[in-house]
Design a protein around this motif. Structure first.
Motif, mmCIF file in Angstrom:
data_model
loop_
_atom_site.group_PDB
_atom_site.id
_atom_site.type_symbol
_atom_site.label_atom_id
_atom_site.label_comp_id
_atom_site.label_asym_id
_atom_site.label_seq_id
_atom_site.Cartn_x
_atom_site.Cartn_y
_atom_site.Cartn_z
ATOM 1 N N ARG A 63 4.267 6.552 -5.101
ATOM 2 C CA ARG A 63 4.432 6.987 -6.487
ATOM 3 C C ARG A 63 3.457 8.104 -6.868
ATOM 4 O O ARG A 63 3.605 8.723 -7.916
ATOM 5 C CB ARG A 63 4.220 5.804 -7.430
ATOM 6 N N ARG A 64 2.471 8.334 -6.015
ATOM 7 C CA ARG A 64 1.395 9.257 -6.387
ATOM 8 C C ARG A 64 1.191 10.397 -5.390
ATOM 9 O O ARG A 64 0.569 11.403 -5.729
ATOM 10 C CB ARG A 64 0.075 8.471 -6.518
ATOM 11 N N ILE A 65 1.677 10.239 -4.173
ATOM 12 C CA ILE A 65 1.403 11.216 -3.116
ATOM 13 C C ILE A 65 2.717 11.738 -2.557
ATOM 14 O O ILE A 65 3.701 10.997 -2.443
ATOM 15 C CB ILE A 65 0.571 10.562 -1.985
ATOM 16 N N ILE A 74 0.845 -1.202 0.000
ATOM 17 C CA ILE A 74 0.000 0.000 0.000
ATOM 18 C C ILE A 74 0.875 1.245 0.000
ATOM 19 O O ILE A 74 0.617 2.208 -0.746
ATOM 20 C CB ILE A 74 -0.944 -0.016 1.217
ATOM 21 N N TYR A 75 1.933 1.229 0.826
ATOM 22 C CA TYR A 75 2.839 2.375 0.856
ATOM 23 C C TYR A 75 3.535 2.558 -0.492
ATOM 24 O O TYR A 75 3.646 3.692 -0.998
ATOM 25 C CB TYR A 75 3.886 2.210 1.953
ATOM 26 N N LEU A 119 2.521 11.346 3.398
ATOM 27 C CA LEU A 119 2.528 9.947 3.803
ATOM 28 C C LEU A 119 3.194 9.796 5.174
ATOM 29 O O LEU A 119 2.737 9.014 6.013
ATOM 30 C CB LEU A 119 3.266 9.093 2.769
ATOM 31 N N PHE A 124 4.584 3.608 7.171
ATOM 32 C CA PHE A 124 4.367 4.941 6.619
ATOM 33 C C PHE A 124 5.171 6.012 7.355
ATOM 34 O O PHE A 124 5.346 7.115 6.823
ATOM 35 C CB PHE A 124 2.871 5.288 6.679
ATOM 36 N N PHE A 126 2.532 1.741 -3.428
ATOM 37 C CA PHE A 126 1.570 2.292 -4.393
ATOM 38 C C PHE A 126 1.365 3.784 -4.154
ATOM 39 O O PHE A 126 1.386 4.591 -5.096
ATOM 40 C CB PHE A 126 0.237 1.542 -4.260
ATOM 41 N N CYS A 127 1.182 4.169 -2.898
ATOM 42 C CA CYS A 127 0.924 5.580 -2.575
ATOM 43 C C CYS A 127 2.143 6.460 -2.813
ATOM 44 O O CYS A 127 2.003 7.632 -3.198
ATOM 45 C CB CYS A 127 0.469 5.708 -1.124
#
Length: 533
Positions: free
Chosen positions: A342-344, A336-337, A349, A389, A339-340
């Protein structure tokens, strides 16, 4: 292959840019094995200290040094690792570290008394500690762009997962085999790392000229400072801090050597630790966040097994299984981290992770004497997810903002702050458990008097039960009833104190969460040159 690359390989050096991605991943994964076992061994003994003490005929005060000696030695060597890797090269430092760690693990398993165990554990921590910061710098050498984010996520996950799983793994090993295997389990991975790393990790050359004119005075001052501060933090709660002559001496030594070390680091041309990196806002804040997460990770690992052992009476295996959920939820958080990330923005985070860690600590505060794995599941789930995170983006934001030629020395300081935070967190919690338990006991005892009708009725009933069990001896029955009342009151005082400790950690993470916006956004860094390492 170009002539330049051929000459480089002939000199035992390969430009990381020339390596294929599978070769980089395998080499990095091999180093991560050494990194993981070095961190795992900090806490692998925590749930099994009673078994080790029984096997070596050691008192609780003596056997605690099985853990303390390792942590102190590791704290001393971590900031030295950057300079050592420049002198010896990354691969040979890592190889020697793995060999030393493996041999001393064997000696720990063969220890014949508590004194030999403490010496071998100190050597194990000192010789194996260099594997920790070296992995961080190598990740930034091997990978760039989004690959670097994944590598940082992996290192961050292992950095918090290893000490979290330590009590679980240690409890299972001790219960299934014996405490000796807590150390023998390192032999196979240690040998594997020692053999494979020199073959694959040829990313820099040794520079033995650094031995001339090195900051040896700075090394001595740093060793005295870190050794004394670690000793003071570990032993201070046990001896009422400055009331003890030894603690008072080590405190003064810590202050004097610390000031001299800082002065030396800023005035010497090539200091052993790059304190000048603290001029970078991201690096200074990153060290602070590393310190706070160290407090959270190590202090909760310290508190939870003690609660389960002293209040619930759990065995080593039961303790390990009860806290296993933290590691499970951290592992679930890794994809999940990734994935996030790359976008946030990594700052948000990290804020999310620190905030979840704070929520976890808040969920610990209603703790009662009957909490087991079911009651611990939710707060530990939050903590495990939060660790991923909180730690991984801190690594990228802190070290990713530094120039490649400063990365090695700064990485040692960054990793030191996490372990130092852990040492201070554990010492602080030990002090809270010692002082606040007495306070809560006295407050509870104030209400346990003759004017408390419910208490007097209960004591009469319990006294009668004990009297009947003792052949009608009323005095002995009442004495047994009072002992039972004292034990129950002390237990509840302990539980309230554990709640206090978790609340203090909660406050630390609230403060850290509020400071995240001060971090600057880090653009994807350029890949460092091969010789910058």
């Amino acid at each position: 292959m170009s002539a330049l690359t051929s000459r480089a390989m002939g000199g035992g050096f390969v430009d990381p840019a020339q390596l294929s991605m599978p070769a980089k991943v395998f080499a990095f994964a091999t180093m991560c094995v050494g990194f993981f076992i070095a961190l795992l061994d900090i806490q692998i003994v925590s749930a099994s200290l009673a078994d080790i003490g029984g096997g070596l005929s050691a008192s609780p005060d003596e056997v605690s040094w099985v853990q303390i000696s390792y942590l102190i030695a590791e704290i001393i060597v971590i900031p030295l690792s950057g300079w050592l890797s420049r002198v010896m090269s990354t691969r040979w430092l890592f190889c020697i570290s793995a060999v030393g760690f493996t041999l001393t693990s064997l000696l720990c398993g063969w220890a014949w008394n508590i004194q030999s165990m403490i010496v071998f554990r100190a050597l194990q921590g000192f010789l194996g500690g260099s594997m920790i910061p070296t992995v961080f710098t190598t990740a930034f050498i091997f990978f760039a762009g989004h690959q670097r984010v994944i590598a940082a996520a992996t290192v961050g996950a292992l950095a918090s997962l290893a000490p979290t799983l330590g009590p679980t793994v240690g409890g299972w090993i001790t219960d299934s085999y014996s405490w000796h295997w807590l150390f023998f389990v390192n032999l196979v991975p240690g040998i594997f790392v020692a053999v494979v790393v020199p073959i694959l990790v040829k990313i820099d050359r040794p520079d033995w000229s650094l031995l001339r004119g090195a900051d040896y005075l700075g090394m001595v001052l740093m060793a005295i400072f870190l050794g004394c501060v670690a000793y003071t933090l570990e032993e201070g709660p046990r001896w009422n801090w400055l009331e003890d002559d030894t603690i008072r001496t080590t405190t003064w030594t810590t202050a004097i050597s610390g000031l001299l070390f800082i002065w030396r680091s800023f005035t010497f041309a090539n200091p052993i630790v790059d304190l000048r990196a603290l001029k970078s806002r991201n690096f200074a804040l990153g060290c602070f966040f590393s310190f706070v997460t160290g407090v959270g990770i190590f202090a909760t690992i310290y508190l939870t097994p003690i609660f389960l052992a002293h209040v619930r009476g759990f065995s080593a295996l039961q303790i390990g299984l009860a806290i296993f959920s933290t590691g499970v939820f951290q592992i679930l958080g890794i994809p999940i981290y990734t994935f996030c990330a790359r976008r946030i923005d990594l700052r948000w985070l990290m804020m999310f992770g620190l905030g979840c860690f704070a929520i976890s600590m808040w969920n610990f505060t209603p703790i009662t004497h009957d909490w087991g794995w079911r009651e611990l599941l939710l707060p530990q789930a939050f903590r495990g997810f939060a660790q991923q995170f909180a730690v991984a983006p801190t690594v990228t934001l802190t070290l990713g903002a530094l120039a490649p030629d400063r990365l090695k020395l700064a990485s040692g300081l960054f990793n030191l702050m996490r372990n130092l935070g852990g040492a201070i967190g554990i010492a602080g919690c030990a002090t809270i458990l010692n002082d606040r338990t007495n306070l809560h006991f006295l407050r509870l005892a104030e209400h346990l008097n003759a004017t408390n009708t419910a208490l007097t009725e209960l004591m009469a009933q319990v006294g009668t039960i004990y009297s009947d069990a003792m052949g009608g001896d009323a005095v002995a029955g009442q004495t047994a009833a009072f002992k039972q009342l004292w034990a129950l009151t002390w237990r509840e005082a302990q539980v309230q104190t554990f709640s206090d400790a978790f609340w203090i950690i909660f406050v630390c993470f609230v403060i850290a969460t509020a400071m995240v916006p001060l971090m600057r956004k880090v653009a994807p860094p350029k890949a460092p040159t091969a010789d910058a390492h």
